[in-house]
Design a protein around this motif. Structure first.
Motif, PDB file in Angstrom:
ATOM      1  N   LEU A  35       1.094  67.150  79.654  1.00 16.75           N
ATOM      2  CA  LEU A  35      -0.061  68.046  79.542  1.00 16.75           C
ATOM      3  C   LEU A  35      -1.360  67.253  79.484  1.00 16.75           C
ATOM      4  CD1 LEU A  35       1.075  70.733  76.919  1.00 16.75           C
ATOM      5  CD2 LEU A  35       0.374  71.180  79.276  1.00 16.75           C
ATOM      6  N   PHE A  36      -1.314  66.093  78.838  1.00 21.44           N
ATOM      7  CA  PHE A  36      -2.520  65.303  78.633  1.00 21.44           C
ATOM      8  C   PHE A  36      -2.954  64.551  79.886  1.00 21.44           C
ATOM      9  CE2 PHE A  36      -0.757  65.986  74.438  1.00 21.44           C
ATOM     10  CZ  PHE A  36      -1.875  66.331  73.698  1.00 21.44           C
ATOM     11  N   ARG A  37      -2.164  64.649  80.959  1.00 23.72           N
ATOM     12  CA  ARG A  37      -2.618  64.082  82.219  1.00 23.72           C
ATOM     13  C   ARG A  37      -3.757  64.893  82.817  1.00 23.72           C
ATOM     14  NH1 ARG A  37       3.392  63.048  84.906  1.00 23.72           N
ATOM     15  NH2 ARG A  37       4.076  61.423  83.403  1.00 23.72           N
ATOM     16  N   SER A  38      -3.864  66.142  82.402  1.00 20.79           N
ATOM     17  CA  SER A  38      -4.981  66.966  82.840  1.00 20.79           C
ATOM     18  C   SER A  38      -6.247  66.508  82.133  1.00 20.79           C
ATOM     19  CB  SER A  38      -4.711  68.448  82.531  1.00 20.79           C
ATOM     20  OG  SER A  38      -5.898  69.212  82.684  1.00 20.79           O
ATOM     21  N   ARG A  39      -7.243  66.149  82.900  1.00 18.81           N
ATOM     22  CA  ARG A  39      -8.504  65.653  82.329  1.00 18.81           C
ATOM     23  C   ARG A  39      -9.137  66.695  81.422  1.00 18.81           C
ATOM     24  NH1 ARG A  39     -12.600  61.849  84.928  1.00 18.81           N
ATOM     25  NH2 ARG A  39     -14.458  62.054  83.628  1.00 18.81           N
ATOM     26  N   ASN A  40      -9.168  67.954  81.870  1.00 17.35           N
ATOM     27  CA  ASN A  40      -9.796  68.996  81.068  1.00 17.35           C
ATOM     28  C   ASN A  40      -9.036  69.265  79.779  1.00 17.35           C
ATOM     29  OD1 ASN A  40     -11.877  69.287  82.849  1.00 17.35           O
ATOM     30  ND2 ASN A  40     -11.390  71.376  83.460  1.00 17.35           N
ATOM     31  N   PHE A  41      -7.711  69.165  79.836  1.00 22.46           N
ATOM     32  CA  PHE A  41      -6.917  69.387  78.632  1.00 22.46           C
ATOM     33  C   PHE A  41      -7.186  68.288  77.614  1.00 22.46           C
ATOM     34  CE2 PHE A  41      -3.075  69.173  76.023  1.00 22.46           C
ATOM     35  CZ  PHE A  41      -2.910  70.508  75.675  1.00 22.46           C
ATOM     36  N   SER A  42      -7.171  67.037  78.064  1.00 24.04           N
ATOM     37  CA  SER A  42      -7.388  65.923  77.145  1.00 24.04           C
ATOM     38  C   SER A  42      -8.810  65.930  76.594  1.00 24.04           C
ATOM     39  CB  SER A  42      -7.110  64.592  77.859  1.00 24.04           C
ATOM     40  OG  SER A  42      -5.759  64.506  78.263  1.00 24.04           O
ATOM     41  N   ALA A  43      -9.785  66.065  77.484  1.00 24.06           N
ATOM     42  CA  ALA A  43     -11.177  66.063  77.040  1.00 24.06           C
ATOM     43  C   ALA A  43     -11.486  67.276  76.176  1.00 24.06           C
ATOM     44  CB  ALA A  43     -12.111  66.027  78.251  1.00 24.06           C
ATOM     45  N   GLY A  44     -10.905  68.427  76.529  1.00 25.59           N
ATOM     46  CA  GLY A  44     -11.146  69.634  75.746  1.00 25.59           C
ATOM     47  C   GLY A  44     -10.618  69.507  74.333  1.00 25.59           C
ATOM     48  N   ASN A  45      -9.445  68.913  74.180  1.00 21.86           N
ATOM     49  CA  ASN A  45      -8.898  68.743  72.839  1.00 21.86           C
ATOM     50  C   ASN A  45      -9.643  67.671  72.046  1.00 21.86           C
ATOM     51  OD1 ASN A  45      -6.429  70.461  72.182  1.00 21.86           O
ATOM     52  ND2 ASN A  45      -5.947  69.779  74.260  1.00 21.86           N
ATOM     53  N   LEU A  46     -10.108  66.623  72.718  1.00 24.29           N
ATOM     54  CA  LEU A  46     -10.912  65.620  72.024  1.00 24.29           C
ATOM     55  C   LEU A  46     -12.242  66.231  71.558  1.00 24.29           C
ATOM     56  CD1 LEU A  46     -11.177  62.709  71.101  1.00 24.29           C
ATOM     57  CD2 LEU A  46     -12.137  62.157  73.365  1.00 24.29           C
TER      58      LEU A  46
END
Length: 251
Positions: A35-46
């Motif tokens: 899931l964290f390969r998605s840029r938006n998912f990782s950046a959104g959670n950060l």
């Protein structure tokens, strides 16, 4: 320096590393790490981590200081932040529509930055307390930024995952928000300088603003607007972004 502080913290980091290792080994992980390969998912959670840390810090410190420092009752201290809530309720649906047209990046950047201005306006609070001139302006600005942030933040994270993974995507974001809310409260004594007096309240306001600025910059650098399909040119939603206004994953 107390072992009662650093030992559980160290144990938590070790367990977190062990959890991640285990999820990489099993066939059906509880948390699919891809899931964290998605840029938006990782950046959104950060971004969620910083923004919800700021929300927890601001809400806790404001409620406590208004009672202990300004002498308000618990009810009035709770109602002090009501303007922010009302603005979020009133504007989130409209913001959700605009996000569908323009993409989430602008809103996820501008929202936290506007909230940081609202937090800094709390530096107006003085010993000669006046809610209407010292707190209300900050709450109004904070609420405007919150309305700009919540809907695109939630919809972007959910839109970054496949539909069949929307449940785990929401759960991850909720867990990040809950952990983010715990950290600044645990560090409150260090943030305020050991006492929640007026100086400590001002330190907390500056820390809140700093967390929000970082959250906005993470969105600016990390979030990418989804591609727009041909139907979007006529006012439809951006591809991959959930349209309805979403509630924040916690209070």
């Amino acid at each position: 320096g107390s072992p009662a502080i650093w030992m559980p913290g160290l144990a938590g980091l070790v367990l977190l590393a062990g959890f991640v290792w285990r999820q990489r080994q099993v066939a059906d992980p509880i948390l699919p790490l891809d899931l964290f390969r998605s840029r938006n998912f990782s950046a959104g959670n950060l971004s969620t981590l910083f923004i919800y840390a700021a929300l927890a810090l601001n809400g806790f410190v404001l409620a406590v200081y208004l009672q202990q420092g300004a002498g308000l009752s618990a009810t009035l201290a709770g109602l002090a932040s009501l303007p922010s809530t009302l603005l979020m309720i009133a504007l989130s649906s409209r913001i959700g529509t605009l996000v569908g047209r323009w993409g989430p990046r602008l809103f996820m950047t501008a929202g936290p930055l506007i909230m940081s201005v609202g937090a800094l306006l709390l530096l107006l609070v003085a010993d000669d307390f006046d809610y209407w001139w010292q707190v209300l302006p900050g709450m109004v600005v904070f609420g405007l930024g919150l309305a700009l942030t919540v809907s695109p933040l939630t919809s972007t994270i959910l839109g970054a995952a496949d539909p069949e993974r929307s449940g785990i995507a929401s759960a991850v974001n909720n867990a990040v928000a809950r952990v983010a809310g715990l950290l600044p409260i645990a560090a409150l004594a260090a943030i305020t300088g050991g006492a929640l007096d007026l100086a400590g309240f001002h330190r907390a306001a500056v820390t809140t603003a700093a967390l929000l600025i970082v959250g906005g910059l993470v969105s600016l650098l990390g979030i990418r607007n989804p591609r727009r399909s041909s139907s979007d040119a006529s006012g439809g939603d951006a591809e991959g972004v959930a349209h309805p206004a979403a509630e924040p994953p916690g209070p």
